[in-house]
Design a protein around this motif. Structure first.
Motif, PDB file in Angstrom:
ATOM      1  N   ASP A  42       0.807  -1.220   0.000  1.00 27.02           N
ATOM      2  CA  ASP A  42       0.000   0.000   0.000  1.00 27.02           C
ATOM      3  C   ASP A  42       0.842   1.273   0.000  1.00 27.02           C
ATOM      4  O   ASP A  42       0.310   2.371   0.171  1.00 27.02           O
ATOM      5  CB  ASP A  42      -0.931   0.002   1.208  1.00 27.02           C
ATOM      6  N   ILE A  43       2.148   1.167  -0.185  1.00 30.25           N
ATOM      7  CA  ILE A  43       3.012   2.342  -0.214  1.00 30.25           C
ATOM      8  C   ILE A  43       2.729   3.155  -1.478  1.00 30.25           C
ATOM      9  O   ILE A  43       2.690   2.619  -2.586  1.00 30.25           O
ATOM     10  CB  ILE A  43       4.501   1.931  -0.162  1.00 30.25           C
ATOM     11  N   LYS A  44       2.533   4.468  -1.320  1.00 32.36           N
ATOM     12  CA  LYS A  44       2.288   5.368  -2.443  1.00 32.36           C
ATOM     13  C   LYS A  44       3.380   6.430  -2.598  1.00 32.36           C
ATOM     14  O   LYS A  44       3.544   6.991  -3.683  1.00 32.36           O
ATOM     15  CB  LYS A  44       0.944   6.074  -2.265  1.00 32.36           C
ATOM     16  N   PHE A  45       4.089   6.705  -1.510  1.00 31.02           N
ATOM     17  CA  PHE A  45       5.123   7.733  -1.540  1.00 31.02           C
ATOM     18  C   PHE A  45       6.399   7.173  -0.918  1.00 31.02           C
ATOM     19  O   PHE A  45       6.353   6.572   0.159  1.00 31.02           O
ATOM     20  CB  PHE A  45       4.696   8.976  -0.754  1.00 31.02           C
ATOM     21  N   VAL A  46       7.511   7.358  -1.601  1.00 27.42           N
ATOM     22  CA  VAL A  46       8.801   6.954  -1.071  1.00 27.42           C
ATOM     23  C   VAL A  46       9.689   8.189  -1.031  1.00 27.42           C
ATOM     24  O   VAL A  46       9.867   8.872  -2.047  1.00 27.42           O
ATOM     25  CB  VAL A  46       9.465   5.862  -1.931  1.00 27.42           C
ATOM     26  N   ARG A 103       1.681   0.176  -6.616  1.00 25.76           N
ATOM     27  CA  ARG A 103       1.156   0.861  -7.794  1.00 25.76           C
ATOM     28  C   ARG A 103       1.190   2.378  -7.597  1.00 25.76           C
ATOM     29  O   ARG A 103       0.981   2.871  -6.499  1.00 25.76           O
ATOM     30  CB  ARG A 103      -0.289   0.432  -8.093  1.00 25.76           C
ATOM     31  N   ASP A 104       1.438   3.075  -8.699  1.00 26.00           N
ATOM     32  CA  ASP A 104       1.354   4.540  -8.731  1.00 26.00           C
ATOM     33  C   ASP A 104       2.199   5.183  -7.626  1.00 26.00           C
ATOM     34  O   ASP A 104       1.733   6.026  -6.863  1.00 26.00           O
ATOM     35  CB  ASP A 104      -0.108   4.988  -8.608  1.00 26.00           C
ATOM     36  N   VAL A 105       3.446   4.765  -7.566  1.00 32.11           N
ATOM     37  CA  VAL A 105       4.360   5.251  -6.531  1.00 32.11           C
ATOM     38  C   VAL A 105       5.034   6.548  -6.998  1.00 32.11           C
ATOM     39  O   VAL A 105       5.474   6.652  -8.147  1.00 32.11           O
ATOM     40  CB  VAL A 105       5.431   4.199  -6.210  1.00 32.11           C
ATOM     41  N   THR A 106       5.111   7.508  -6.107  1.00 31.79           N
ATOM     42  CA  THR A 106       5.887   8.732  -6.314  1.00 31.79           C
ATOM     43  C   THR A 106       7.107   8.666  -5.412  1.00 31.79           C
ATOM     44  O   THR A 106       6.980   8.404  -4.213  1.00 31.79           O
ATOM     45  CB  THR A 106       5.048   9.982  -5.973  1.00 31.79           C
ATOM     46  N   ILE A 107       8.287   8.913  -5.971  1.00 35.34           N
ATOM     47  CA  ILE A 107       9.521   8.839  -5.190  1.00 35.34           C
ATOM     48  C   ILE A 107      10.230  10.192  -5.238  1.00 35.34           C
ATOM     49  O   ILE A 107      10.345  10.812  -6.304  1.00 35.34           O
ATOM     50  CB  ILE A 107      10.437   7.701  -5.700  1.00 35.34           C
ATOM     51  N   ILE A 108      10.676  10.655  -4.086  1.00 35.34           N
ATOM     52  CA  ILE A 108      11.289  11.982  -3.988  1.00 35.34           C
ATOM     53  C   ILE A 108      12.561  11.893  -3.151  1.00 35.34           C
ATOM     54  O   ILE A 108      12.550  11.337  -2.049  1.00 35.34           O
ATOM     55  CB  ILE A 108      10.322  12.996  -3.345  1.00 35.34           C
ATOM     56  N   ARG A 109      13.638  12.428  -3.694  1.00 36.69           N
ATOM     57  CA  ARG A 109      14.859  12.579  -2.898  1.00 36.69           C
ATOM     58  C   ARG A 109      14.798  13.940  -2.216  1.00 36.69           C
ATOM     59  O   ARG A 109      14.580  14.968  -2.858  1.00 36.69           O
ATOM     60  CB  ARG A 109      16.110  12.489  -3.773  1.00 36.69           C
ATOM     61  N   ILE A 110      14.977  13.951  -0.905  1.00 37.12           N
ATOM     62  CA  ILE A 110      15.041  15.197  -0.144  1.00 37.12           C
ATOM     63  C   ILE A 110      16.428  15.288   0.482  1.00 37.12           C
ATOM     64  O   ILE A 110      16.975  14.293   0.939  1.00 37.12           O
ATOM     65  CB  ILE A 110      13.926  15.272   0.927  1.00 37.12           C
ATOM     66  N   GLY A 111      17.008  16.471   0.464  1.00 37.36           N
ATOM     67  CA  GLY A 111      18.353  16.568   1.010  1.00 37.36           C
ATOM     68  C   GLY A 111      18.868  17.988   1.081  1.00 37.36           C
ATOM     69  O   GLY A 111      18.115  18.960   0.973  1.00 37.36           O
ATOM     70  N   THR A 112      20.178  18.092   1.264  1.00 40.36           N
ATOM     71  CA  THR A 112      20.867  19.367   1.347  1.00 40.36           C
ATOM     72  C   THR A 112      21.802  19.498   0.157  1.00 40.36           C
ATOM     73  O   THR A 112      22.155  18.512  -0.491  1.00 40.36           O
ATOM     74  CB  THR A 112      21.662  19.475   2.658  1.00 40.36           C
TER      75      THR A 112
END
Length: 356
Positions: free
Chosen positions: A91-95, A171-180
């Motif tokens: 059920d993960i949608k955001f990584v 399904r329909d996963v959005t992945i975002i790198r957050i950092g400095t």
């Protein structure tokens, strides 16, 4: 021969495969079941577009995986036989991925509160506790994972993460790198949403040596997602946010034109000339993971974004001199922006809480 796709959607092999002393043309590839893109062929072949597949499933580009009885995700301390991956992660949608284990734990706790989940989130468990390489936490449909520093470290994590999402049938996963990052011609504390990751020559490419061949992959990121993030930033007026190119280097010191490393073979004038050329090419910040991140996510059909706060303006100096308190507040800014996006996607309204 498959019809070639535009440059943003192809994998190029710079050095042709050799059989003895003769070049092997693409039409005569020695591999009988040669699925595109072929790492042995000279002629570019198509890969998946940057849009996710219609099913919404996460792609893997490895036919050998189907022949394996078990897939051990060694660096994550997970596996297809030892863990029920669909039950754990289906059920993960955001990584969200970032360098520091502590920062990603704090982000998971922050999202726990932002999503209104039961409890205070202080006891979030490290899913990868059996490994000392990466840390992974979840808050509802949000997975928060550390990736360490630099392209080799994030590349290992992404290979196993993408397989994890595939095995879990997400399904329909959005992945975002957050950092400095280091800024370029912008105020410290500015948040940069990357449209395209570029290398040290300001080119939108990621080069990977595969079996002795140099493979070049696109580093374009999802433009709709970048614009959606920029729209969300308008709900958070506390800090400037912009879209720009991000330069990814293999080194923090010489590779980024710093004068304060153990080695330096160039003058301050040469450094500034290089950084100004980067600025003129559209670069607004510098870090060490974005090209590999963009390439791997794009090849596997993941909608991806990079959101980094700048800790200084590299045109004004090399060393980070802000206080610990100021830096801590800066590091919260990408987290607050991502929280706003996730809350909006889930119909929860704008994010209001400051990150801890």
């Amino acid at each position: 021969m498959s019809k070639s796709l535009p440059g943003a959607e192809r994998q190029l092999v710079q050095t042709p495969h050799r059989a003895g002393s003769s070049l092997v043309p693409a039409a005569l590839c020695p591999i009988s079941a040669c699925p595109p893109p072929c790492g042995h062929c000279l002629v570019p072949q198509p890969i998946s577009s940057l849009s996710p597949p219609r099913s919404g499933l996460v792609l893997v580009k490895n036919p050998h995986l189907d022949l394996m009885e078990e897939d051990i995700l060694y660096h994550l301390d997970l596996g297809t036989k030892t863990h029920n991956l669909p039950a754990m992660f289906g059920d993960i949608k955001f990584v969200c991925v970032g360098g520091s284990p502590n920062r990603m734990r704090a982000f998971a706790q922050f999202m726990h509160r932002e999503l209104g989940l039961a409890g205070d989130g202080e006891d979030v468990a490290d899913i990868c506790a059996g490994s000392d390489r990466y840390a992974m936490y979840r808050a509802g449909p949000v997975l928060s994972i550390s990736h360490g520093m630099g392209i080799p470290s994030i590349s290992i994590m992404l290979h196993e993460l993408i397989k994890l999402l595939h095995h879990a049938k997400c399904r329909d996963v959005t992945i975002i790198r957050i950092g400095t990052s280091g800024g370029l011609g912008i105020k410290a504390g500015s948040v940069v949403i990357t449209d395209t990751a570029v290398d040290s020559s300001f080119q939108p490419r990621f080069e990977q040596v595969v079996l002795g061949d140099v493979v070049v992959r696109s580093t374009e990121l999802d433009k709709d997602l970048a614009e959606e993030l920029l729209a969300c930033s308008r709900e958070i007026p506390d800090f400037p946010t912009l879209i720009g190119h991000t330069m990814c280097t293999y080194d923090f010191y010489e590779g980024q034109g710093r004068l304060d490393g153990a080695l330096c073979s160039f003058s301050s004038e040469k450094k500034l000339e290089y950084l100004r050329r980067a600025y003129d090419a559209g670069v607004r910040n510098i870090e060490m993971e974005s090209t590999a991140f963009a390439a791997l996510c794009g090849l596997c059909g993941l909608k991806a974004a990079v959101v980094c706060v700048t800790l200084l303006d590299r045109l004004e100096g090399d060393q980070i001199r802000a206080s610990h308190e100021v830096l801590w507040e800066y590091q919260q800014r990408p987290q607050r922006l991502i929280a706003a996006l996730i809350r909006k996607r889930l119909g929860l309204g704008p994010a209001l809480l400051p990150a801890d």
